[in-house]
Design an enzyme around this catalytic site. Structure first.
Site, mmCIF file in Angstrom:
data_model
loop_
_atom_site.group_PDB
_atom_site.id
_atom_site.type_symbol
_atom_site.label_atom_id
_atom_site.label_comp_id
_atom_site.label_asym_id
_atom_site.label_seq_id
_atom_site.Cartn_x
_atom_site.Cartn_y
_atom_site.Cartn_z
ATOM 1 N N TRP A 1 -7.362 43.895 89.359
ATOM 2 C CA TRP A 1 -7.153 43.687 90.799
ATOM 3 C C TRP A 1 -8.226 42.795 91.396
ATOM 4 O O TRP A 1 -7.939 41.951 92.256
ATOM 5 C CB TRP A 1 -7.060 45.021 91.540
ATOM 6 C CG TRP A 1 -5.848 45.775 91.120
ATOM 7 C CD1 TRP A 1 -5.807 46.980 90.483
ATOM 8 C CD2 TRP A 1 -4.480 45.351 91.248
ATOM 9 N NE1 TRP A 1 -4.507 47.326 90.219
ATOM 10 C CE2 TRP A 1 -3.679 46.365 90.665
ATOM 11 C CE3 TRP A 1 -3.852 44.225 91.793
ATOM 12 C CZ2 TRP A 1 -2.283 46.275 90.616
ATOM 13 C CZ3 TRP A 1 -2.464 44.144 91.742
ATOM 14 C CH2 TRP A 1 -1.696 45.156 91.163
ATOM 15 N N LYS B 1 -1.058 54.451 96.882
ATOM 16 C CA LYS B 1 -1.739 55.349 95.957
ATOM 17 C C LYS B 1 -2.111 56.659 96.653
ATOM 18 O O LYS B 1 -1.738 57.722 96.208
ATOM 19 C CB LYS B 1 -2.995 54.697 95.368
ATOM 20 C CG LYS B 1 -2.730 53.791 94.177
ATOM 21 C CD LYS B 1 -2.144 52.466 94.540
ATOM 22 C CE LYS B 1 -1.902 51.583 93.331
ATOM 23 N NZ LYS B 1 -2.278 50.192 93.588
ATOM 24 N N ASP C 1 -11.780 46.391 98.474
ATOM 25 C CA ASP C 1 -10.416 46.837 98.190
ATOM 26 C C ASP C 1 -10.493 48.296 97.735
ATOM 27 O O ASP C 1 -10.943 48.581 96.628
ATOM 28 C CB ASP C 1 -9.808 45.947 97.094
ATOM 29 C CG ASP C 1 -8.426 46.419 96.634
ATOM 30 O OD1 ASP C 1 -7.918 47.415 97.182
ATOM 31 O OD2 ASP C 1 -7.866 45.780 95.721
#
Ligand SMILES: *Cc1c(COP(=O)(O)O)cnc(C)c1O
Length: 363
Positions: A103, A198, A174
């Site tokens: 990511w 999530k 993030d």
């Protein structure tokens, strides 16, 4: 409420059973209107209550300073990879990034399309099994911001201490896969963002938390929807927001409040991950933890069995016993047990019992 199946999927991930039940109850007839919230104007009083509650819950749970912006922006975290660079990365100047895997790499790729990016540390050489050390000498106090990914969903590594170099470089993080799983001092950050799917709700929307001086920073001429200031000026109602995602966020954050807040949830998350890692470490190499122990994630527990055949057998037999979503990311393989806030301790205990049994039968 009965759990027939425990869902260990990395994302979109399981939501609290109580939340799913409430959403179902309210789905077709929201608060006695005979109309679904999905069919209601985003300017209606009822939706106004929902979006205000979602924001108030987020502010309360994370103890966000009043002057910070809280934005609900369509598109997932990947959309923020580009949007944050468009806004915060000046045409002359650069941003620092820490590369901890998939990511953060994607965040780096997108930012490179916009401006100058300096990767100040990378875990690539060690297969992203650990959080890389940052050589403080190469940190540029003039960087526009320092970006990092607090929890690495794919590899199961996590920052347990956040970068802090005392040089006032704005920290941009993030937190998609560990937001509200632990207490965080928001004031240390210039920007926090997270896709909801999530820990907070459905996919396709991000929660963005931003320090006031960053909101107006737009270094480029940008369309309104790509500027953070638009979300600020219009209180997230410049256009029709993803009303269903906002609603689900309001329910999930209600649920976290009912649990006693982020601090309580954090303690449960600690127990869940500790007992799972203990089972791995006790297995004497039958289960191999992927991550360097001090950097292990409390959200995504990644491990391998001695062979890929056993990995597959493990995933299949676990599914038969009501534990689904355990296959590792396609780039890593093995097993990944994602144990976000909504995974009850009971689900982790059931997984551990299964692991003990599976090892006995297969080693
Ligand atoms: C899942 C995830 C993303 C991607 O989110 P999208 O909503 O698919 O864009 C980004 N960062 C992290 C840390 C993630 O876990």
């Amino acid at each position: 409420m009965l759990h027939k199946v425990f869902n260990f999927c990395a994302g979109p991930a399981a939501m609290p059973q109580e939340v799913m039940y409430k959403a179902q109850q309210e789905f077709r007839n929201y608060h006695g209107t005979q109309v679904s919230l999905l069919e209601m104007s985003h300017r209606s009083n009822l939706f106004d209550e929902v979006i205000k509650k979602a924001e108030a819950n987020v502010r309360f749970l994370m103890d966000i300073p009043d002057e910070y912006g809280v934005f609900f922006i369509q598109g997932g975290a990947s959309f923020q990879f580009a949007m944050l660079a468009m806004n915060l990365l000046p045409p002359i100047g650069k941003a620092d990034y820490i590369d901890t895997g998939r990511w953060s790499q994607k965040a780096i790729e997108q930012a490179k399309l916009i401006g100058n990016v300096n990767v100040i540390a990378s875990g690539k050489d060690i297969g992203y099994t650990a959080i890389p050390q940052v050589d403080e000498l190469i940190i540029d106090p003039g960087a526009a911001y320092l970006h990092f990914t607090s929890n690495n969903t794919v590899y199961g590594t996590q920052f347990h201490e956040f970068p802090d170099y005392g040089n006032n470089v704005p920290l941009v993080c993030d937190m998609s896969s560990d937001i509200m799983s632990r207490e965080v001092d928001v004031e240390k950050f210039a920007m926090i963002y997270a896709g909801l799917q999530k820990n907070l709700g459905p996919s396709g929307m991000s929660l963005v938390i931003m320090r006031p001086d960053m909101i107006e920073k737009s270094y480029r001429v940008l369309p309104d929807l790509l500027k953070y200031s638009t979300y600020d000026h219009y209180h997230n109602l410049y256009n029709t927001p993803n009303s269903f995602a906002v609603y689900m966020l309001s329910l999930v954050t209600d649920w976290i409040r009912e649990q006693g807040g982020v601090g309580i949830v954090e303690r449960i998350n600690d127990v869940k991950s500790e007992i799972l890692y203990e089972e791995i470490d006790r297995s004497e190499g039958f289960y191999n933890g992927f991550a360097f122990a001090p950097d292990r994630s409390r959200m995504n527990v990644c491990f391998n069995l001695p062979t890929t055949e056993l990995d597959q057998k493990f995933v299949a037999e676990a599914a038969e016993k009501g534990m689904v979503g355990l296959a590792g990311h396609r780039s890593v393989g093995g097993i990944r047990a994602s144990i976000y806030n909504a995974m009850p301790l009971k689900g982790v205990s059931r997984l551990i019992d299964f692991m003990t049994d599976f090892k006995k039968k297969n080693s």
